[in-house]
Design an enzyme around this catalytic site. Structure first.
Site, PDB file in Angstrom:
ATOM      1  N   HIS A 198       0.779  -1.167   0.083  1.00 17.28           N
ATOM      2  CA  HIS A 198       0.199  -0.013  -0.084  1.00 17.28           C
ATOM      3  C   HIS A 198       0.826   1.036   0.039  1.00 17.28           C
ATOM      4  CE1 HIS A 198      -3.714   2.065   1.866  1.00 17.28           C
ATOM      5  NE2 HIS A 198      -3.037   2.757   0.996  1.00 17.28           N
ATOM      6  N   GLU A 238      -1.936  -1.161  -3.569  1.00 20.50           N
ATOM      7  CA  GLU A 238      -3.085  -0.520  -2.892  1.00 20.50           C
ATOM      8  C   GLU A 238      -2.921   1.048  -3.074  1.00 20.50           C
ATOM      9  OE1 GLU A 238      -4.514  -4.132   0.078  1.00 20.50           O
ATOM     10  OE2 GLU A 238      -3.191  -2.411   0.860  1.00 20.50           O
ATOM     11  N   HIS A 271      -8.205  -8.015   5.413  1.00 23.13           N
ATOM     12  CA  HIS A 271      -8.097  -7.009   6.534  1.00 23.13           C
ATOM     13  C   HIS A 271      -8.525  -7.520   7.986  1.00 23.13           C
ATOM     14  CE1 HIS A 271      -7.388  -2.694   7.711  1.00 23.13           C
ATOM     15  NE2 HIS A 271      -8.164  -2.906   8.528  1.00 23.13           N
TER      16      HIS A 271
END
Length: 260
Positions: free
Chosen positions: A51, A78, A199
């Site tokens: 990310h 991400e 997540h």
């Protein structure tokens, strides 16, 4: 204990963000997230997720650029729904880009992207990324309206947010959140979408999610980095993949840290 898992049953995306967090905590060049990614591939990771946040709190631009040509599997980048991030993605051209919501004050991503509320912006981003040959994924809550909006804006993939399931305080609450995810998987498939999830998943809550046959891929990072402190990085990756595959096949693996 060394774990081995059959490939192709369910994919594991290993998120290397928190290897970079550890590096940045002391301002050193180690531990190297690039090395972590390559070792994760050797240990059975099917893709590498990272990310690039707007504040660059863990992964940096140089990490993404250095890693892209070295991966033997896939890069899943991400990023937030901003023009800066879309332009970076189109320059580097990872195989996959997952658009996520982002707030500077959050510790980690707190919920799914509001695709329905930002439909035109998301649709334009999907078109820009697809034009660069990048497969687009949208990180969303397991909500029927959001799933329908994701399909309508042209994204071929969704990643269902499992954070509420992972953070549930009671078995009943977790069962409710699991049902929402399972329903979301079904809804995504009915719209013709590839359905991933992630997540907050770790070694003792991943099994029910991994057992859902409609899920193609799970993205897991913090739990693997944390477990690697005790188990070693490559074995932590192998162990997570083995647990996921066993859950999908309806068999059992020992709990993390249990004797063989």
């Amino acid at each position: 204990m060394i774990f081995h898992a059959n490939p192709g049953v369910i994919d594991l995306g290993v998120n290397i963000d928190h290897v970079a967090t550890l590096r940045n905590a002391r301002g050193t060049v180690y531990p190297d997230p690039i090395r972590a990614a390559l070792l994760a591939e050797q240990a059975g990771a099917d893709l590498i997720t990272l990310h690039l946040r707007e504040d660059r709190r863990h992964i940096r631009d140089a990490d993404v650029r250095a890693l892209r040509p070295q991966l033997a599997t896939r890069m899943n980048l991400e990023c937030a729904l901003t023009q800066e991030m879309l332009d970076i993605a189109c320059e580097i051209r990872p195989q996959d880009v997952c658009l996520v919501p982002e707030r500077r004050e959050e510790v980690t991503t707190e919920g799914g992207l509001d695709v329905a509320g930002r439909f035109e912006q998301v649709k334009a981003a999907c078109a820009q990324l697809a034009g660069a040959g990048i497969r687009v994924s949208l990180f969303i809550d397991a909500d029927a309206d959001q799933i329908a909006a994701a399909a309508a804006c042209g994204a071929p993939v969704i990643e269902l947010h499992t954070g509420r399931y992972a953070d549930a305080h009671t078995p009943d609450e977790q069962a409710l959140e699991f049902r929402r995810i399972a329903d979301g998987v079904d809804a995504g498939q009915k719209h013709g979408l590839v359905v991933n999830a992630g997540h907050g998943l770790h070694y003792t809550n991943v099994q029910p999610i991994a057992a859902l046959p409609g899920i193609k891929e799970l993205n897991i990072g913090h739990a693997i980095v944390a477990h690697a402190v005790f188990a070693g990085w490559e074995n932590a990756v192998r162990e997570m993949k083995a647990i996921m595959v066993a859950a999908r096949l309806g068999t059992r693996y020992p709990a993390a840290g249990a004797p063989a």
